[in-house]
Design a protein around this motif. Structure first.
Motif, PDB file in Angstrom:
ATOM      1  N   ALA A 192       0.790  -1.615   0.251  1.00  0.00           N
ATOM      2  CA  ALA A 192       0.054  -0.038  -0.102  1.00  0.00           C
ATOM      3  C   ALA A 192       0.824   1.214  -0.144  1.00  0.00           C
ATOM      4  N   GLY A 193       2.382   1.561   0.709  1.00  0.00           N
ATOM      5  CA  GLY A 193       2.490   2.527   0.476  1.00  0.00           C
ATOM      6  C   GLY A 193       3.677   2.976  -0.388  1.00  0.00           C
ATOM      7  N   ALA A 194       3.999   1.531  -1.453  1.00  0.00           N
ATOM      8  CA  ALA A 194       4.681   1.956  -2.506  1.00  0.00           C
ATOM      9  C   ALA A 194       4.043   2.482  -3.698  1.00  0.00           C
ATOM     10  N   ALA A 195       2.314   1.713  -3.555  1.00  0.00           N
ATOM     11  CA  ALA A 195       1.456   2.343  -4.189  1.00  0.00           C
ATOM     12  C   ALA A 195       1.722   4.034  -4.431  1.00  0.00           C
ATOM     13  N   PHE A 196       1.004   4.006  -2.922  1.00  0.00           N
ATOM     14  CA  PHE A 196       1.010   5.642  -2.259  1.00  0.00           C
ATOM     15  C   PHE A 196       1.910   6.483  -2.704  1.00  0.00           C
ATOM     16  N   LEU A 197       3.314   5.881  -2.773  1.00  0.00           N
ATOM     17  CA  LEU A 197       4.320   6.542  -3.154  1.00  0.00           C
ATOM     18  C   LEU A 197       4.321   6.595  -4.688  1.00  0.00           C
ATOM     19  N   GLY A 198       4.427   5.483  -5.569  1.00  0.00           N
ATOM     20  CA  GLY A 198       4.068   5.485  -6.600  1.00  0.00           C
ATOM     21  C   GLY A 198       3.467   6.150  -7.536  1.00  0.00           C
ATOM     22  N   LEU A 199       1.822   6.668  -6.865  1.00  0.00           N
ATOM     23  CA  LEU A 199       1.093   7.839  -7.361  1.00  0.00           C
ATOM     24  C   LEU A 199       2.075   8.906  -7.538  1.00  0.00           C
ATOM     25  N   PHE A 200       2.371   9.130  -6.276  1.00  0.00           N
ATOM     26  CA  PHE A 200       3.376  10.972  -5.643  1.00  0.00           C
ATOM     27  C   PHE A 200       4.001  11.026  -6.367  1.00  0.00           C
ATOM     28  N   MET A 201       5.326   9.778  -7.216  1.00  0.00           N
ATOM     29  CA  MET A 201       6.480  10.111  -7.500  1.00  0.00           C
ATOM     30  C   MET A 201       5.314  10.056  -9.224  1.00  0.00           C
ATOM     31  N   ASP A 218      11.734  -2.246  -9.962  1.00  0.00           N
ATOM     32  CA  ASP A 218      11.027  -0.543  -9.936  1.00  0.00           C
ATOM     33  C   ASP A 218      11.739   0.765 -10.339  1.00  0.00           C
ATOM     34  N   TRP A 219      12.488   0.995  -8.448  1.00  0.00           N
ATOM     35  CA  TRP A 219      12.908   1.911  -8.519  1.00  0.00           C
ATOM     36  C   TRP A 219      14.519   2.040  -9.237  1.00  0.00           C
ATOM     37  N   VAL A 220      14.230   0.967  -9.782  1.00  0.00           N
ATOM     38  CA  VAL A 220      15.964   1.250 -10.947  1.00  0.00           C
ATOM     39  C   VAL A 220      15.448   1.460 -12.281  1.00  0.00           C
ATOM     40  N   ALA A 221      13.934   0.656 -12.839  1.00  0.00           N
ATOM     41  CA  ALA A 221      13.218   1.159 -14.010  1.00  0.00           C
ATOM     42  C   ALA A 221      12.371   2.569 -13.909  1.00  0.00           C
ATOM     43  N   PHE A 222      11.967   2.923 -13.238  1.00  0.00           N
ATOM     44  CA  PHE A 222      11.339   3.991 -12.341  1.00  0.00           C
ATOM     45  C   PHE A 222      12.921   5.434 -12.964  1.00  0.00           C
ATOM     46  N   SER A 223      13.827   4.782 -11.837  1.00  0.00           N
ATOM     47  CA  SER A 223      14.893   6.190 -12.582  1.00  0.00           C
ATOM     48  C   SER A 223      15.576   5.785 -13.846  1.00  0.00           C
ATOM     49  N   ALA A 259       5.250  -2.979 -11.695  1.00  0.00           N
ATOM     50  CA  ALA A 259       5.281  -3.077 -10.072  1.00  0.00           C
ATOM     51  C   ALA A 259       4.067  -3.615  -9.156  1.00  0.00           C
ATOM     52  N   VAL A 260       3.098  -1.798  -9.152  1.00  0.00           N
ATOM     53  CA  VAL A 260       1.893  -2.283  -8.166  1.00  0.00           C
ATOM     54  C   VAL A 260       1.392  -3.313  -8.407  1.00  0.00           C
ATOM     55  N   GLY A 261       0.787  -3.621  -9.626  1.00  0.00           N
ATOM     56  CA  GLY A 261      -0.203  -4.973 -10.756  1.00  0.00           C
ATOM     57  C   GLY A 261       0.848  -6.180  -9.934  1.00  0.00           C
ATOM     58  N   ILE A 262       2.051  -5.991  -9.858  1.00  0.00           N
ATOM     59  CA  ILE A 262       3.267  -7.371  -9.933  1.00  0.00           C
ATOM     60  C   ILE A 262       3.194  -7.410  -8.236  1.00  0.00           C
TER      61      ILE A 262
END
Length: 117
Positions: A31-40, A107-112, A64-67
């Motif tokens: 849930a935290g990752a989904a929240f932070l991903g939305l804000f990113m 995901d963090w690496v892919a997003f970066s 990432a959120v889906g997986i």
């Protein structure tokens, strides 16, 4: 004249406690990752086309959120089935938590890479 039913194996309190703690942590991290991903994604205002791919950033976060959600649900269901069957469940919950964390690191690496960071 029937035979008495087989005795059920004892339930390990430590296994149940560890499994529940890891399941709760998995849900909270997801849930935290989904929240932070939305804000990113929401604050991806300045994304110069030469070094940034908005589509890549969105794809990395959504995949990432889906997986993580899929792995989390499957791992928690497997753990609950093991607990109900009075089998050891903490290895399933630990593996689920570890796989979710590993996916978030990927995901963090892919997003970066997508945003040029």
């Amino acid at each position: 004249m029937g035979h008495p039913p087989p005795a059920t194996p004892p339930r390990s309190v430590a296994d149940v406690a560890i499994s529940i703690i890891l399941m709760v942590l998995t849900v909270l991290v997801g849930a935290g990752a989904a929240f932070l991903g939305l804000f990113m994604l929401a604050f991806l205002d300045h994304c110069p086309p030469a070094t940034c791919s908005v589509e890549g950033a969105v794809t990395s976060v959504l995949s990432a959120v889906g997986i993580v959600a899929l792995v989390g649900v499957l791992g928690i269901v497997t753990s609950i089935i093991a607990l109900v069957g009075r089998k050891r469940a903490w290895p399933f919950t630990l593996d689920t938590f570890g796989m979710c964390l590993a996916m978030l690191v990927v995901d963090w690496v892919a997003f970066s890479a997508a945003v040029g960071g």
